[in-house]
Design an enzyme around this catalytic site. Structure first.
Site, PDB file in Angstrom:
ATOM      1  N   VAL A   1       0.823  -1.213   0.000  1.00 20.54           N
ATOM      2  CA  VAL A   1       0.000   0.000   0.000  1.00 20.54           C
ATOM      3  C   VAL A   1       0.857   1.263   0.000  1.00 20.54           C
ATOM      4  O   VAL A   1       0.671   2.165  -0.825  1.00 20.54           O
ATOM      5  CB  VAL A   1      -0.933  -0.012   1.240  1.00 20.54           C
ATOM      6  CG1 VAL A   1      -1.654   1.306   1.388  1.00 20.54           C
ATOM      7  CG2 VAL A   1      -1.917  -1.147   1.148  1.00 20.54           C
ATOM      8  N   MET A   2       1.852   1.319   0.907  1.00 22.50           N
ATOM      9  CA  MET A   2       2.657   2.535   1.027  1.00 22.50           C
ATOM     10  C   MET A   2       3.589   2.703  -0.175  1.00 22.50           C
ATOM     11  O   MET A   2       3.735   3.805  -0.710  1.00 22.50           O
ATOM     12  CB  MET A   2       3.489   2.506   2.322  1.00 22.50           C
ATOM     13  CG  MET A   2       2.680   2.645   3.575  1.00 22.50           C
ATOM     14  SD  MET A   2       1.856   4.253   3.693  1.00 22.50           S
ATOM     15  CE  MET A   2       3.187   5.299   4.273  1.00 22.50           C
TER      16      MET A   2
ATOM     17  N   HIS B   1       6.746   9.933  17.247  1.00 28.00           N
ATOM     18  CA  HIS B   1       5.497  10.342  16.599  1.00 28.00           C
ATOM     19  C   HIS B   1       4.430   9.281  16.865  1.00 28.00           C
ATOM     20  O   HIS B   1       3.300   9.587  17.264  1.00 28.00           O
ATOM     21  CB  HIS B   1       5.722  10.505  15.086  1.00 28.00           C
ATOM     22  CG  HIS B   1       4.469  10.600  14.271  1.00 28.00           C
ATOM     23  ND1 HIS B   1       3.683   9.492  13.983  1.00 28.00           N
ATOM     24  CD2 HIS B   1       3.841  11.652  13.695  1.00 28.00           C
ATOM     25  CE1 HIS B   1       2.636   9.869  13.270  1.00 28.00           C
ATOM     26  NE2 HIS B   1       2.714  11.180  13.083  1.00 28.00           N
TER      27      HIS B   1
ATOM     28  N   ALA C   1       9.430  -3.787   8.041  1.00 30.90           N
ATOM     29  CA  ALA C   1      10.616  -3.567   8.879  1.00 30.90           C
ATOM     30  C   ALA C   1      11.090  -4.917   9.411  1.00 30.90           C
ATOM     31  O   ALA C   1      10.325  -5.865   9.499  1.00 30.90           O
ATOM     32  CB  ALA C   1      10.247  -2.644  10.024  1.00 30.90           C
TER      33      ALA C   1
ATOM     34  N   GLU D   1       1.010   9.361  18.906  1.00 25.71           N
ATOM     35  CA  GLU D   1      -0.200   8.890  18.197  1.00 25.71           C
ATOM     36  C   GLU D   1      -0.976   7.872  19.061  1.00 25.71           C
ATOM     37  O   GLU D   1      -2.201   7.958  19.185  1.00 25.71           O
ATOM     38  CB  GLU D   1       0.259   8.257  16.880  1.00 25.71           C
ATOM     39  CG  GLU D   1      -0.796   7.547  16.055  1.00 25.71           C
ATOM     40  CD  GLU D   1      -0.143   6.812  14.869  1.00 25.71           C
ATOM     41  OE1 GLU D   1       0.474   7.472  14.012  1.00 25.71           O
ATOM     42  OE2 GLU D   1      -0.239   5.575  14.805  1.00 25.71           O
ATOM     43  N   TYR D   2      -0.249   6.951  19.683  1.00 24.38           N
ATOM     44  CA  TYR D   2      -0.907   5.946  20.540  1.00 24.38           C
ATOM     45  C   TYR D   2      -1.700   6.650  21.648  1.00 24.38           C
ATOM     46  O   TYR D   2      -2.838   6.310  21.926  1.00 24.38           O
ATOM     47  CB  TYR D   2       0.134   5.032  21.192  1.00 24.38           C
ATOM     48  CG  TYR D   2       0.544   3.807  20.411  1.00 24.38           C
ATOM     49  CD1 TYR D   2       0.925   3.886  19.079  1.00 24.38           C
ATOM     50  CD2 TYR D   2       0.593   2.552  21.028  1.00 24.38           C
ATOM     51  CE1 TYR D   2       1.340   2.760  18.382  1.00 24.38           C
ATOM     52  CE2 TYR D   2       0.999   1.422  20.337  1.00 24.38           C
ATOM     53  CZ  TYR D   2       1.380   1.530  19.015  1.00 24.38           C
ATOM     54  OH  TYR D   2       1.793   0.412  18.331  1.00 24.38           O
TER      55      TYR D   2
ATOM     56  N   ARG E   1      15.875   1.677  49.901  1.00 26.69           N
ATOM     57  CA  ARG E   1      17.007   1.124  49.137  1.00 26.69           C
ATOM     58  C   ARG E   1      18.240   0.993  50.030  1.00 26.69           C
ATOM     59  O   ARG E   1      18.996   0.038  49.963  1.00 26.69           O
ATOM     60  CB  ARG E   1      17.326   2.022  47.936  1.00 26.69           C
ATOM     61  CG  ARG E   1      16.260   2.007  46.858  1.00 26.69           C
ATOM     62  CD  ARG E   1      16.567   2.989  45.741  1.00 26.69           C
ATOM     63  NE  ARG E   1      17.713   2.560  44.957  1.00 26.69           N
ATOM     64  CZ  ARG E   1      18.828   3.262  44.799  1.00 26.69           C
ATOM     65  NH1 ARG E   1      18.941   4.440  45.399  1.00 26.69           N
ATOM     66  NH2 ARG E   1      19.821   2.798  44.085  1.00 26.69           N
TER      67      ARG E   1
ATOM     68  N   GLY F   1       1.500   9.201   7.603  1.00 26.98           N
ATOM     69  CA  GLY F   1       0.341   9.718   6.877  1.00 26.98           C
ATOM     70  C   GLY F   1      -0.528   8.630   6.291  1.00 26.98           C
ATOM     71  O   GLY F   1      -1.546   8.920   5.670  1.00 26.98           O
ATOM     72  N   GLY F   2      -0.096   7.382   6.471  1.00 25.33           N
ATOM     73  CA  GLY F   2      -0.894   6.278   5.951  1.00 25.33           C
ATOM     74  C   GLY F   2      -0.985   6.333   4.433  1.00 25.33           C
ATOM     75  O   GLY F   2      -0.228   7.061   3.775  1.00 25.33           O
TER      76      GLY F   2
HETATM   77  C1  6PG Z   1       1.672   6.803  10.453  1.00 25.33           C
HETATM   78  C2  6PG Z   1       1.260   5.656  11.295  1.00 25.33           C
HETATM   79  C3  6PG Z   1       1.682   4.377  10.656  1.00 25.33           C
HETATM   80  C4  6PG Z   1       0.977   3.172  11.276  1.00 25.33           C
HETATM   81  C5  6PG Z   1       1.772   2.593  12.414  1.00 25.33           C
HETATM   82  C6  6PG Z   1       1.084   2.369  13.705  1.00 25.33           C
HETATM   83  O1  6PG Z   1       2.339   7.657  11.000  1.00 25.33           O
HETATM   84  O2  6PG Z   1       1.315   6.852   9.281  1.00 25.33           O
HETATM   85  O3  6PG Z   1       1.836   5.750  12.562  1.00 25.33           O
HETATM   86  O4  6PG Z   1       3.058   4.325  10.652  1.00 25.33           O
HETATM   87  O5  6PG Z   1      -0.299   3.415  11.572  1.00 25.33           O
HETATM   88  O6  6PG Z   1       2.218   1.393  11.894  1.00 25.33           O
HETATM   89  O7  6PG Z   1       0.644   1.094  13.768  1.00 25.33           O
HETATM   90  P1  6PG Z   1       0.162   0.309  15.041  1.00 25.33           P
HETATM   91  O8  6PG Z   1      -0.941   1.081  15.680  1.00 25.33           O
HETATM   92  O9  6PG Z   1      -0.339  -0.946  14.396  1.00 25.33           O
HETATM   93  O10 6PG Z   1       1.322   0.039  15.932  1.00 25.33           O
END
Ligand code: 6PG
Length: 646
Positions: free
Chosen positions: A188-189, A367, A257, A371-372, A616, A310-311
Site C-alpha cells: 500500500v505505502m 510520533h 521492517a 499517536e498511541y 534502598r 500519513g498512511g
Molecule cells: C503513520 C502511522 C503508521 C501506522 C503505524 C502504527 O504515522 O502513518 O503511525 O506508521 O499506523 O504502523 O501502527 P500500530 O498502531 O499498528 O502500531
C-alpha cells in the site's frame, strides 16, 4: 516542490530540466553542452558569457576569482535557468566547482536541475588548455580550479577520455532513458509513494519480488492499474531494476521492517556502487537503522532511515517525512522527498533532515508514541460519553463542537468513524474490542525507559491496548467483579477541558523524550522543526502542533512557557473533577488519569522519593544524600539501630 510541470518535447521526462555541464576549465564543457543541446533540440548557454566584465578582466590578468566575484555570476545563471525552465529544458556549461556555488545555481529549482561532471586528470586537461589560444583562462589557474573542486556526489560523472559523441550518448542514456529513482515494494505505502513521485514528474522504476503463486508481476500490474504510473518501468528482477536507475542510484525501500530489510540489503549491496543511496521508508527500529548505516558505509553506500507518516492517503497526496543519516547523502534525495511531502502553512515541505544515525526513525517512533496516546485519549473520551448514555451520533455531535478548540486529524477521523453506519447500526458497535499494534509504541516505551524519561502516557496507551487484547479474561472478570455502578453524566465541557489538558501533557512528554534522546545521542534535534513537519501530512497533525512550532522555538520545555502555564491552570480543575468522577464510576481512563498523575508528580516540590531512598539503603546499602548537604555526599544508615555512616 517542483514548480515546473510543463511537458518537455523530445525528452521522456514529464518536467523540464536545467542540465549543468560542470568541471574545471579545459574539460570540454562547451563542446559537450552544445552537442547535447543539438541532440535534444534545447537551448545551450555558455556560463562564461554571463560573467560580469570585472570578472573577465580579473581572469585575463591571471587572478583567480573569489567567492564575492562569483556571486553575481552564479545568481545570473540561476535566473537564466529559472527563466528557461518556464519554457523548456536547457543546457548550461558552468564550472560549478564548489558546493556553495551549486546551491546558488539550483536555488528554488533543485528538483529540475541535473549535474554532469566532466572528469579528467590534471595532466590531460593541462595539455588541452595549452592548445587553446582564444580562451581567456590561462592554464596557470588550472591548479587552483582543481584545488577548489568539491566532489559533487549528486553529479553524473563522465570520463573525458571518451569521445564527445560517446559522452553525449552516456548523458542521454543516463538522464533520459534511465529512471531517477526506484521504489522497492509495491504494498500500500510503496504503491502510493510511487504514484506521488510519478505525479511530481519524476521518472521511476518499480520493483516487487516474484513469489510464484503469491506475488507475480506485481510491479507490472501497478503500472497497468494507475494512470500516473503508465511511464514507470516495472521489474521483478532486482539486477534489471538496479540497472534501470540513473547514477548515483536512489532506492526508496518500502517493505516490512525487520529481517526483510536486512535480506534486501544483502541482495542489493553487490549490485550498487559508490554514493548510491538506500532509503528505508518503513517503521524500522532506530538501532537497526544505525547498524545499517554503518554496514553500507563500509561499501561507500549511503543508508537513509526515513520515517514516513500519513498512511495510504498521506503517502499518495503528501506525507510527513523524517529522514536521517549522512547529511551529504540526504542532498541526493532531498528533491524527491521534499517534492512529495505535504506542505506546511508557509508552503514549506513537511520533510526536513532530522539528524545523524537512526534519529529519523527515532523521531517517527516518538510520533507513533504520541499517536498511541492521542488515540487512547479519544477512546477514553468515547467511553466516558458512552457511559453517560450517549449514542455514537450524539458523541460525534459533541466532538464536532470540540473542533473549535481542540481540533486534530485524529479527532476528525474519530467523528467520521462514530457516524459510520452499516445497516441500521453503527459499524463501530460491530468491531471486536481487541486492539492490535505493530510495535512502535512498544519501542517508544522501551526507549523512554532506556533513557530514563517518564513517557508515562505512551506506556499507558500501549498497556491499554494490551489490556484490551485479553478479551476472554475481561469477560470472566467482568462477571466475577460485577458491581452496581451509580449513573454518571459527564459535563461535556469539563470532559473537553480534561481532554485538552491530557493532550498537552502527551505532547510535553513526547517532546521531552526527543529532547533527552537528542542530548544523550548528540543528535542536535530541532524540536520546533520537528513540530513543523508534524503540522501536516502525518497522523498527529493538529492545531496544538501548530502552536508548538512557535513555543519550541523559544523553550524546550512546554510546561515553562507562559501561555501554557495559564492554559494548564485553567484546565486543571475540570481535569481533576473528570478523572475523579471516572474513577468513582469505574470508567477505565488510564491515559487521562496518567496525564494528571504525571503533572501532579512533576509539580510536587518535596516528593516521597525520600522513602524510596531510605528503603534502598535499608535493604541494599545503596546510600542516600541529605537535603541539607549540597556536597552530594553518600550516607548510609544501619536502620535497625539507627546509626549513620558516611
Ligand atoms: C503513520 C502511522 C503508521 C501506522 C503505524 C502504527 O504515522 O502513518 O503511525 O506508521 O499506523 O504502523 O501502527 P500500530 O498502531 O499498528 O502500531
Amino acid at each position: 516542490m517542483s514548480i515546473f510541470k510543463a511537458l518537455v518535447p523530445k525528452m521522456s521526462l514529464k518536467r523540464p530540466l536545467a542540465i549543468f555541464i560542470m568541471g574545471v576549465s579545459g574539460v570540454g564543457k562547451s563542446t559537450i553542452g552544445s552537442l547535447l543541446a543539438q541532440q535534444l533540440t534545447v537551448p545551450f548557454f555558455d556560463g562564461d558569457d554571463y560573467h560580469p566584465e570585472t570578472n573577465i578582466t580579473k581572469m585575463k590578468a591571471g587572478s583567480p576569482l573569489n567567492d564575492d566575484d562569483r556571486h553575481p555570476w552564479l545568481t545570473a545563471l540561476n535566473k537564466l535557468a529559472k527563466e528557461q525552465l518556464q519554457k523548456n529544458s536547457c543546457i548550461i556549461a558552468c564550472s560549478a566547482l564548489k558546493e556553495s556555488y551549486r546551491t546558488t545555481l539550483h536555488k528554488d529549482i533543485e528538483a529540475n536541475v541535473k549535474w554532469v561532471l566532466l572528469d579528467g586528470d590534471y595532466e590531460l586537461i593541462h595539455k588541452r588548455l595549452k592548445k587553446r589560444s582564444a580562451h581567456f583562462m590561462p592554464d596557470s589557474l588550472l591548479r587552483s580550479q582543481f584545488d577548489t573542486l568539491e566532489d559533487p556526489i549528486e553529479a553524473l560523472k563522465i570520463d573525458i577520455t571518451l569521445r564527445p559523441e560517446e559522452i553525449v550518448r552516456v548523458i542521454e542514456e543516463e538522464l533520459f532513458e534511465k529512471s531517477e529513482i526506484g521504489v522497492i515494494g509495491m504494498g500500500v505505502m510503496g504503491k502510493s509513494l510511487a504514484r506521488n513521485l510519478a505525479s511530481n514528474g519524476f521518472s521511476i522504476s518499480l520493483f516487487n519480488r516474484h513469489l510464484p503463486g503469491k506475488e507475480e508481476n506485481i510491479a507490472a500490474k501497478a503500472v497497468q492499474e494507475f494512470k500516473e504510473l503508465s511511464d514507470a518501468k516495472p521489474f521483478d528482477s532486482l539486477q534489471a531494476f538496479v540497472n534501470s536507475l540513473q547514477r548515483p542510484k536512489k532506492l526508496l525501500v518500502m517493505i516490512s521492517a525487520g529481517n526483510a530489510i536486512d535480506s534486501i540489503i544483502h541482495e542489493l549491496v553487490p549490485l550498487l556502487s559508490q554514493n548510491d543511496v538506500f532509503i528505508d521508508g518503513g517503521n524500522s527500529h532506530y538501532d537497526d537503522t544505525q547498524r545499517r548505516i554503518h554496514l553500507l558505509s563500509e561499501s561507500d553506500l549511503h543508508f537513509i532511515g526515513a520515517g514516513i507518516s500519513g498512511g495510504e492517503e498521506g503517502a499518495l497526496k503528501g506525507p510527513s517525512i523524517m529522514p536521517s543519516g549522512n547529511k551529504e547523502a540526504y542532498k541526493l534525495i532531498r528533491p524527491f522527498l521534499e517534492s512529495i511531502a505535504a506542505i506546511d502553512q508557509n508552503n514549506d515541505p513537511c520533510c526536513s533532515y532530522i539528524g545523524p544515525d537512526g534519529s529519523g526513525h527515532f523521531v517517527k517512533m516518538v510520533h507513533n508514541g504520541i499517536e498511541y496516546a492521542e488515540m487512547q485519549l479519544l477512546a477514553e473520551v468515547f467511553e466516558v460519553f458512552r457511559r453517560s448514555g450517549e449514542n455514537n451520533d450524539e458523541i460525534a455531535t459533541s466532538l464536532e463542537a470540540w473542533k473549535a478548540t481542540v481540533n486534530s486529524y485524529l479527532l476528525e477521523i474519530t467523528i467520521d468513524i462514530l457516524r459510520k453506519k452499516e445497516g441500521n447500526d453503527w459499524l463501530l458497535n460491530k468491531i471486536l474490542d481487541k486492539s492490535g499494534n505493530k510495535g512502535t509504541g512498544n519501542w517508544a516505551t522501551m526507549a523512554s525507559s532506556r533513557l530514563g524519561v517518564p513517557s508515562t502516557m505512551i506506556s499507558a496507551a500501549l498497556f491499554a491496548r494490551y489490556i484490551a487484547s485479553f478479551k476472554d479474561e475481561r469477560i470472566t472478570t467482568s462477571e466475577l467483579y460485577a458491581t452496581k455502578i451509580a449513573p454518571y453524566r459527564v459535563d461535556t465541557d469539563e470532559l473537553r477541558k480534561a481532554y485538552e489538558f491530557a493532550r498537552i501533557i502527551n505532547h510535553v512528554q513526547g517532546f521531552k523524550l526527543l529532547y533527552e534522546a537528542s542530548k544523550a545521542y548528540n543528535w542536535s534535534l530541532n524540536l520546533s522543526d520537528i513540530a513543523r513537519i508534524w503540522t501536516n501530512g502525518c497522523i498527529i497533525r493538529s492545531d496544538l502542533m501548530e502552536t508548538l512550532v512557535q513555543v519550541l522555538q523559544i523553550s524546550k520545555d512546554i510546561l515553562l512557557e507562559a501561555s501554557f502555564i495559564s492554559k494548564i491552570k485553567s484546565l486543571y480543575p475540570s481535569t481533576t473533577k473528570v478523572v475523579s468522577e471516572c474513577i468513582l464510576h469505574e470508567v477505565p481512563i488510564p491515559c487521562l488519569s496518567e496525564a494528571l498523575n504525571y503533572f501532579n508528580g512533576y509539580k510536587t516540590k518535596n516528593s516521597s522519593a525520600n522513602l524510596i531512598q531510605a528503603q534502598r539503603d535499608y535493604f541494599g546499602a545503596h546510600t542516600y544524600q541529605r537535603l541539607h548537604d549540597p556536597s552530594g555526599k553518600a550516607y548510609h544508615t544501619i536502620w535497625k539501630n539507627s546509626s549513620t555512616h558516611d
